[in-house]
Design a protein around this motif. Structure first.
Motif, PDB file in Angstrom:
ATOM      1  N   HIS A  59       0.758  -1.044  -0.145  1.00  0.00           N
ATOM      2  CA  HIS A  59      -0.018  -0.002  -0.104  1.00  0.00           C
ATOM      3  C   HIS A  59       0.699   1.063   0.138  1.00  0.00           C
ATOM      4  N   VAL A  60       0.806   2.188  -0.964  1.00  0.00           N
ATOM      5  CA  VAL A  60       1.509   3.472  -0.889  1.00  0.00           C
ATOM      6  C   VAL A  60       0.442   4.522  -0.176  1.00  0.00           C
ATOM      7  N   THR A  61       1.267   5.219   0.730  1.00  0.00           N
ATOM      8  CA  THR A  61       0.471   6.070   1.144  1.00  0.00           C
ATOM      9  C   THR A  61       1.180   7.286   1.399  1.00  0.00           C
ATOM     10  N   VAL A  62       0.487   8.437   1.989  1.00  0.00           N
ATOM     11  CA  VAL A  62       1.625   9.609   2.062  1.00  0.00           C
ATOM     12  C   VAL A  62       0.977  10.259   3.369  1.00  0.00           C
ATOM     13  N   ALA A  63       1.902  11.059   4.222  1.00  0.00           N
ATOM     14  CA  ALA A  63       1.506  11.484   5.483  1.00  0.00           C
ATOM     15  C   ALA A  63       2.197  13.017   5.211  1.00  0.00           C
ATOM     16  N   THR A  64       1.694  13.990   6.038  1.00  0.00           N
ATOM     17  CA  THR A  64       2.243  15.285   6.096  1.00  0.00           C
ATOM     18  C   THR A  64       2.178  15.690   7.610  1.00  0.00           C
ATOM     19  N   LEU A  65       3.571  15.930   8.180  1.00  0.00           N
ATOM     20  CA  LEU A  65       3.613  16.360   9.630  1.00  0.00           C
ATOM     21  C   LEU A  65       3.587  17.901   9.485  1.00  0.00           C
ATOM     22  N   VAL A  66       2.393  18.402  10.153  1.00  0.00           N
ATOM     23  CA  VAL A  66       2.148  19.826  10.264  1.00  0.00           C
ATOM     24  C   VAL A  66       2.424  20.475  11.528  1.00  0.00           C
ATOM     25  N   GLN A  67       3.312  21.472  11.639  1.00  0.00           N
ATOM     26  CA  GLN A  67       3.742  22.154  12.762  1.00  0.00           C
ATOM     27  C   GLN A  67       3.199  23.622  12.848  1.00  0.00           C
ATOM     28  N   HIS A  96      -4.028   7.096   1.416  1.00  0.00           N
ATOM     29  CA  HIS A  96      -3.414   6.145   0.040  1.00  0.00           C
ATOM     30  C   HIS A  96      -3.141   7.246  -1.026  1.00  0.00           C
ATOM     31  N   LEU A  97      -2.425   6.857  -1.812  1.00  0.00           N
ATOM     32  CA  LEU A  97      -2.123   7.428  -3.119  1.00  0.00           C
ATOM     33  C   LEU A  97      -3.072   6.939  -3.985  1.00  0.00           C
ATOM     34  N   GLU A  98      -3.925   7.662  -4.845  1.00  0.00           N
ATOM     35  CA  GLU A  98      -4.797   7.304  -5.593  1.00  0.00           C
ATOM     36  C   GLU A  98      -4.380   7.181  -7.075  1.00  0.00           C
ATOM     37  N   ALA A  99      -4.760   6.575  -8.014  1.00  0.00           N
ATOM     38  CA  ALA A  99      -4.665   6.562  -9.494  1.00  0.00           C
ATOM     39  C   ALA A  99      -4.694   8.112  -9.902  1.00  0.00           C
ATOM     40  N   ASP A 100      -3.755   8.398 -10.819  1.00  0.00           N
ATOM     41  CA  ASP A 100      -3.779   9.439 -11.542  1.00  0.00           C
ATOM     42  C   ASP A 100      -3.252  10.584 -10.785  1.00  0.00           C
ATOM     43  N   HIS A 120       8.303  20.580   2.476  1.00  0.00           N
ATOM     44  CA  HIS A 120       9.451  19.530   2.639  1.00  0.00           C
ATOM     45  C   HIS A 120       9.104  18.114   2.218  1.00  0.00           C
ATOM     46  N   PHE A 121      10.071  17.264   1.812  1.00  0.00           N
ATOM     47  CA  PHE A 121      10.011  15.982   2.022  1.00  0.00           C
ATOM     48  C   PHE A 121      10.949  15.337   3.182  1.00  0.00           C
ATOM     49  N   LEU A 122      10.386  14.398   3.971  1.00  0.00           N
ATOM     50  CA  LEU A 122      11.093  13.947   5.136  1.00  0.00           C
ATOM     51  C   LEU A 122      11.645  12.571   4.991  1.00  0.00           C
ATOM     52  N   ALA A 123      10.916  11.665   4.591  1.00  0.00           N
ATOM     53  CA  ALA A 123      11.459  10.251   4.452  1.00  0.00           C
ATOM     54  C   ALA A 123      10.628   9.493   3.658  1.00  0.00           C
ATOM     55  N   VAL A 124      10.959   8.306   3.341  1.00  0.00           N
ATOM     56  CA  VAL A 124      10.257   7.204   2.967  1.00  0.00           C
ATOM     57  C   VAL A 124      10.193   6.016   3.927  1.00  0.00           C
ATOM     58  N   GLN A 125       9.188   5.580   4.597  1.00  0.00           N
ATOM     59  CA  GLN A 125       9.159   4.794   5.406  1.00  0.00           C
ATOM     60  C   GLN A 125       8.510   3.178   4.971  1.00  0.00           C
ATOM     61  N   GLN A 126       8.884   2.246   5.568  1.00  0.00           N
ATOM     62  CA  GLN A 126       8.349   1.003   5.071  1.00  0.00           C
ATOM     63  C   GLN A 126       7.825   0.222   6.455  1.00  0.00           C
ATOM     64  N   THR A 129      -0.013  -6.653   6.351  1.00  0.00           N
ATOM     65  CA  THR A 129      -0.278  -5.606   5.195  1.00  0.00           C
ATOM     66  C   THR A 129       1.105  -4.655   5.123  1.00  0.00           C
ATOM     67  N   PRO A 130       1.889  -4.666   3.970  1.00  0.00           N
ATOM     68  CA  PRO A 130       2.694  -4.007   3.857  1.00  0.00           C
ATOM     69  C   PRO A 130       2.437  -2.534   3.352  1.00  0.00           C
ATOM     70  N   PHE A 131       3.268  -1.577   3.909  1.00  0.00           N
ATOM     71  CA  PHE A 131       2.741  -0.111   3.308  1.00  0.00           C
ATOM     72  C   PHE A 131       4.310   0.573   3.217  1.00  0.00           C
ATOM     73  N   VAL A 132       4.254   1.309   2.073  1.00  0.00           N
ATOM     74  CA  VAL A 132       5.430   2.287   1.884  1.00  0.00           C
ATOM     75  C   VAL A 132       5.004   3.692   2.057  1.00  0.00           C
ATOM     76  N   ARG A 133       5.541   4.657   3.079  1.00  0.00           N
ATOM     77  CA  ARG A 133       4.727   5.861   3.419  1.00  0.00           C
ATOM     78  C   ARG A 133       5.786   6.901   2.807  1.00  0.00           C
ATOM     79  N   PHE A 134       5.285   8.097   2.184  1.00  0.00           N
ATOM     80  CA  PHE A 134       5.913   8.906   1.916  1.00  0.00           C
ATOM     81  C   PHE A 134       5.607  10.309   2.806  1.00  0.00           C
TER      82      PHE A 134
END
Length: 157
Positions: free
Chosen positions: A5-13, A37-41, A64-70, A77-82
């Motif tokens: 599962h490809v996901t995104v997250a934003t740490l907001v401060q 989750h990342l959606e198509a297109d 900013h981009f911080l990391a890729v997390q697995q 369930t496997p996740f790859v999180r941006f």
């Protein structure tokens, strides 16, 4: 073929506080960064913008981009999180658009790290990464369309 599962997250401060969302998972209130989750297109950055809007009502682009997390969840369930970050000048009012989000909270980083009800270990790990103060430019993330054109690459970057 392995398909995590490809996901995104934003740490907001803002003003030393972190924005978290509360959602119910398996009958339990959990805390998470605005994520999904990342959606198509859509590009990863577009997904982060969309999830931020849906879960908090804040319309903004991560800075900013911080990391890729697995991570592999307990149910295998496997996740790859941006992971992205966004610094706001002040704590913004929130209005979740997603009915799965109960509420949004502004909390000090220590409260997030010590919370017993985090959605996953990635939530605390994201705070620890953010505290290291390493930030990468969004240009590290590129999106390409086929057939490749230089304009398409810039549009998705």
């Amino acid at each position: 073929m392995f398909k995590p599962h490809v996901t995104v997250a934003t740490l907001v401060q803002a003003q030393g506080q972190l924005l978290v969302v509360e959602e119910w998972v398996h009958g339990k209130a959990t805390l998470n960064q605005p994520a999904g989750h990342l959606e198509a297109d859509e590009t990863l950055i577009q997904a982060a913008e969309r999830e931020l809007w849906e879960e908090t009502g804040i319309a903004a682009t991560p800075q900013h981009f911080l990391a890729v997390q697995q991570w592999i969840a307990p149910d295998n369930t496997p996740f790859v999180r941006f992971l992205f970050s966004l610094d706001l000048p002040e704590m913004a009012a929130t209005a979740p658009q997603d009915s799965d989000i109960t509420r949004c909270l502004w909390l000090p980083p220590t409260a997030v790290l010590q919370a017993p009800n985090l959605r996953s270990p990635l939530v605390a790990e994201s705070v620890r990464l953010w505290q290291q103060n390493v930030r990468y430019p969004l240009t590290l993330i590129s999106a390409f369309q086929w057939p490749f054109s230089e304009g398409a690459q810039r549009a998705g970057a």
